[in-house]
Design a protein around this motif. Structure first.
Motif, PDB file in Angstrom:
ATOM      1  N   TYR A 178       0.823  -1.214   0.000  1.00 51.34           N
ATOM      2  CA  TYR A 178       0.000   0.000   0.000  1.00 51.34           C
ATOM      3  C   TYR A 178       0.856   1.264   0.000  1.00 51.34           C
ATOM      4  O   TYR A 178       1.864   1.331   0.711  1.00 51.34           O
ATOM      5  CB  TYR A 178      -0.944  -0.035   1.215  1.00 51.34           C
ATOM      6  N   TYR A 179       0.428   2.238  -0.793  1.00 48.59           N
ATOM      7  CA  TYR A 179       1.123   3.529  -0.790  1.00 48.59           C
ATOM      8  C   TYR A 179       0.959   4.175   0.562  1.00 48.59           C
ATOM      9  O   TYR A 179      -0.163   4.191   1.114  1.00 48.59           O
ATOM     10  CB  TYR A 179       0.515   4.473  -1.826  1.00 48.59           C
ATOM     11  N   TRP A 223       7.677   1.261  -9.822  1.00 44.11           N
ATOM     12  CA  TRP A 223       6.984  -0.015 -10.018  1.00 44.11           C
ATOM     13  C   TRP A 223       7.929  -1.215 -10.089  1.00 44.11           C
ATOM     14  O   TRP A 223       7.553  -2.314  -9.690  1.00 44.11           O
ATOM     15  CB  TRP A 223       6.041   0.036 -11.227  1.00 44.11           C
ATOM     16  N   LYS A 255      -8.313  -3.959  -9.593  1.00 42.84           N
ATOM     17  CA  LYS A 255      -8.346  -3.922 -11.060  1.00 42.84           C
ATOM     18  C   LYS A 255      -7.491  -2.786 -11.640  1.00 42.84           C
ATOM     19  O   LYS A 255      -7.080  -2.846 -12.792  1.00 42.84           O
ATOM     20  CB  LYS A 255      -9.793  -3.775 -11.534  1.00 42.84           C
ATOM     21  N   ILE A 310      -4.468  -1.991 -10.932  1.00 39.71           N
ATOM     22  CA  ILE A 310      -3.019  -2.218 -11.035  1.00 39.71           C
ATOM     23  C   ILE A 310      -2.697  -3.541 -11.721  1.00 39.71           C
ATOM     24  O   ILE A 310      -1.629  -4.101 -11.551  1.00 39.71           O
ATOM     25  CB  ILE A 310      -2.336  -2.117  -9.645  1.00 39.71           C
TER      26      ILE A 310
HETATM   27  N1  MSP Z   1       1.369   0.756  -4.217  1.00 34.37           N
HETATM   28  C1  MSP Z   1       0.530   0.269  -5.257  1.00 34.37           C
HETATM   29  C2  MSP Z   1       0.598  -1.241  -5.368  1.00 34.37           C
HETATM   30  C3  MSP Z   1       1.947  -1.825  -5.561  1.00 34.37           C
HETATM   31  S1  MSP Z   1       1.905  -3.568  -5.588  1.00 34.37           S
HETATM   32  C4  MSP Z   1       3.409  -4.041  -6.052  1.00 34.37           C
HETATM   33  C5  MSP Z   1      -0.916   0.712  -5.010  1.00 34.37           C
HETATM   34  N2  MSP Z   1      -1.233   1.036  -3.755  1.00 34.37           N
HETATM   35  S2  MSP Z   1      -2.658   1.608  -3.290  1.00 34.37           S
HETATM   36  O1  MSP Z   1      -2.514   1.843  -1.883  1.00 34.37           O
HETATM   37  O2  MSP Z   1      -3.040   2.709  -4.093  1.00 34.37           O
HETATM   38  O3  MSP Z   1      -3.726   0.503  -3.566  1.00 34.37           O
HETATM   39  C6  MSP Z   1      -3.633  -0.757  -2.984  1.00 34.37           C
HETATM   40  C7  MSP Z   1      -4.821  -1.621  -3.292  1.00 34.37           C
HETATM   41  O4  MSP Z   1      -6.032  -1.082  -2.743  1.00 34.37           O
HETATM   42  C8  MSP Z   1      -5.067  -1.788  -4.787  1.00 34.37           C
HETATM   43  O5  MSP Z   1      -5.205  -3.166  -5.069  1.00 34.37           O
HETATM   44  C9  MSP Z   1      -6.370  -1.065  -5.022  1.00 34.37           C
HETATM   45  O6  MSP Z   1      -7.097  -1.622  -6.061  1.00 34.37           O
HETATM   46  C10 MSP Z   1      -7.062  -1.248  -3.687  1.00 34.37           C
HETATM   47  N3  MSP Z   1      -8.125  -0.268  -3.524  1.00 34.37           N
HETATM   48  C11 MSP Z   1      -8.007   1.078  -3.357  1.00 34.37           C
HETATM   49  N4  MSP Z   1      -9.262   1.619  -3.324  1.00 34.37           N
HETATM   50  C12 MSP Z   1     -10.212   0.664  -3.484  1.00 34.37           C
HETATM   51  C13 MSP Z   1     -11.624   0.616  -3.438  1.00 34.37           C
HETATM   52  N5  MSP Z   1     -12.360   1.701  -3.327  1.00 34.37           N
HETATM   53  N6  MSP Z   1     -12.215  -0.613  -3.513  1.00 34.37           N
HETATM   54  C14 MSP Z   1     -11.494  -1.776  -3.574  1.00 34.37           C
HETATM   55  N7  MSP Z   1     -10.170  -1.756  -3.618  1.00 34.37           N
HETATM   56  C15 MSP Z   1      -9.489  -0.551  -3.695  1.00 34.37           C
HETATM   57  O7  MSP Z   1      -1.697   0.703  -5.934  1.00 34.37           O
END
Ligand code: MSP
Length: 516
Positions: A14-15, A226, A259, A261
């Motif tokens: 997660y970011y 990435w 979906k 990423i």
């Molecule tokens: N850091 C990258 C991933 C790198 S993996 C090598 C990233 N991080 S994120 O924090 O933005 O998202 C992490 C996950 O949370 C993703 O799979 C994303 O699809 C999920 N979700 C973020 N918001 C969401 C919703 N509203 N509903 C369901 N999943 C969601 O991307």
């Protein structure tokens, strides 16, 4: 000796630009249910989650918070780590991309790609969206923005490139040879058509900022976030160490992703790995997105649902159940309090909770609070027991396809059958007329509840444990090896006093005042 059954699954990292919301919790929850399922089914499991701490997006978030990036990431990463006890995740490891074990793995992967001739120095000019940490073609822009709606900026500098354009055919061959690699099917079709339309070489380093893993032998460059992020799945397995977890767990069995990423995980990642002479993961599953009462969750609308809010209001296991039951896994869906309350009161309180409560109360009252002794079984008894015994095979098949909602549906079919059986057999009416038959029916029901509780463990670990406690099932008899007749309850075992496990959600209580 039979080969060890192992299963390695990962969440995205997660970011660290925000606190976790229900969308993040959802990805990890799905993995947690699967990890628990596999452990109960006799697998040695490695379940990984963590935080993605490099890149421009995080550097900017730190700047906005007025702190240096390390202080910022230490702080925000902790929120994600703290989510594990809150959501009852059973992850075996938590990786941060600012750890030394991670830099080492990234640099090794880079060296191998370079040694194999897949990295070259060139000049990049193009559009970059910091929010997506992704490049876009001029032709992809919509009204001057990325197709995702993110702002783009013009970006020009000397970069290292990865020869992605050469990987079109190998990737298509790889998808063809590995039909399970990419799911669900609609996503697979999307990616196959994206790759078939041609790939461009990818810029994979930066010199304009410093917050990242240095490129080996050229430290004025840092790696594109990435490459850095995807490599977490290997660094946490100890790569490049050939012994230990890497040898035992790579290739990963499943990367669970949202979906948004999927392209990074199913195009770039297998290409990087093949370029380094390494094996790509076995499967990537892309799930859908939650909206909040019909609206996209966003900072500007300030409508993020946090896991803590939901749990405070409805309890942990009901929230876990709802999230995995309500949406067909893979599709988008909407969160509503009304739907949540409906699931709690119907599936949990009325159907499963009431079944357990009715049966256990009758055993307590009419069978001296001991597991009753079954006599000869009728056809109806055999039918219900066969349904209970048959659940594992069905549920396992659904878990292997990440169809959690269907696994739960299969379990609730048996809940329904058991409730119909209670009504038909009416054991309470037999106390005087046919106590032996009453005991048999209650035994069959208790056995069915044992199966339901065992199979509900991956999704509702705490409530299932309480149900199993009420049936006096010892800890050692709670894996799936105990399903079926071999682990059957023993007549005469004393049972504790029954108690309700799934209370109804009462809408006029103080909790409901918060809205809903
Ligand atoms: N850091 C990258 C991933 C790198 S993996 C090598 C990233 N991080 S994120 O924090 O933005 O998202 C992490 C996950 O949370 C993703 O799979 C994303 O699809 C999920 N979700 C973020 N918001 C969401 C919703 N509203 N509903 C369901 N999943 C969601 O991307």
């Amino acid at each position: 000796m039979a080969a060890a059954k192992r299963y390695y699954l990962t969440t995205p990292i997660y970011y660290v630009n925000d606190a976790p919301h229900i969308g993040h919790a959802y990805t990890s929850l799905a993995c947690d249910a699967l990890a628990r399922f596999k452990r109960l089914d006799g697998f040695e499991v490695k379940f990984l989650t963590g935080t993605d701490e490099h890149g421009q997006k995080v550097a900017k978030a730190a700047e906005a918070a007025g702190v240096d990036p390390q202080t910022h990431t230490d702080r925000v990463s902790q929120h994600f780590r703290d989510l594990s006890p809150v959501m009852n995740y059973s992850n075996d490891d938590f990786i941060r991309t600012t750890e030394p074990r991670h830099a080492r793995a990234c640099q090794e992967l880079w060296k191998r790609m370079k040694a194999n001739g897949h990295i070259y120095l060139g000049r990049f000019a193009g559009w970059y969206a910091v929010r997506d940490e992704a490049f876009y073609d001029e032709s992809e822009l919509v009204d001057g923005k990325a197709p995702t709606g993110a702002e783009v900026e013009w970006f020009e500098e000397e970069n290292y490139f990865f020869d992605l354009s050469k990987w079109q055919q190998p990737l298509l061959d790889f998808y063809e040879a590995n039909p399970r690699f990419l799911a669900p099917r609609t996503r697979r079709n999307e990616i196959v058509s994206f790759v078939s339309s041609g790939l461009r070489d990818l810029s994979i380093s930066r010199t304009s900022f410093k917050w990242g893993v240095p490129v080996p032998d050229d430290p004025k460059h840092i790696m594109y976030v990435w490459i850095d992020a995807l490599t977490n799945y290997m660094s946490a397995a100890g790569f490049p160490e050939e012994s230990g977890d890497y040898a035992r767990f790579w290739p990963a069995d499943l990367h669970m992703v949202g979906k948004d990423i999927i392209r990074f995980h199913t195009v770039y990642w297998p290409a990087f790995l093949m370029a380094a002479g390494l094996t790509p993961p076995k499967r990537v599953f892309a799930h859908g997105w939650w909206t909040n009462e019909g609206q996209k969750m966003s900072k500007s609308l300030n409508n993020f649902i946090t896991p803590q809010d939901l749990i405070g209001r409805y309890g942990l296991d009901p929230v876990r159940y709802f999230l995995l039951r309500e949406l067909p896994f893979g599709q988008d869906g909407n969160f509503s309090h009304q739907a949540m309350i409906r699931r709690i009161n119907t599936d949990l309180a009325n159907d499963l909770g009431n079944l357990a409560q009715r049966v256990l109360t009758q055993i307590n009252r009419n069978c001296e609070a001991k597991v009753p002794q079954a006599g000869a079984l009728t056809e109806a008894d055999d039918r219900l027991l066969a349904a209970a015994h048959g659940m594992l095979a069905r549920v396992r098949a659904e878990y292997d396809e990440q169809q959690f909602h269907r696994a739960l549906e299969a379990e609730w079919e048996v809940v329904g059958a058991a409730n119909r059986y209670v009504d038909e057999q009416a054991p309470w009416a037999l106390k005087k007329t046919d106590p032996a038959r009453m005991a048999t029916a209650l035994y069959v029901l208790a056995e069915t509840i044992r199966h339901l509780a065992l199979l509900a463990q991956p999704v509702m670990p705490q409530s299932s444990a309480r149900m199993l406690d009420l049936l006096a099932v010892p800890e050692v008899a709670r894996s799936f090896a105990a399903l079926g007749p071999s682990g059957a309850l023993k007549a005469g075992t004393p049972l504790p006093k029954p108690e309700g496990i799934f209370p109804r959600h009462v809408e006029d209580g103080p909790a409901a005042k918060a809205g809903g």
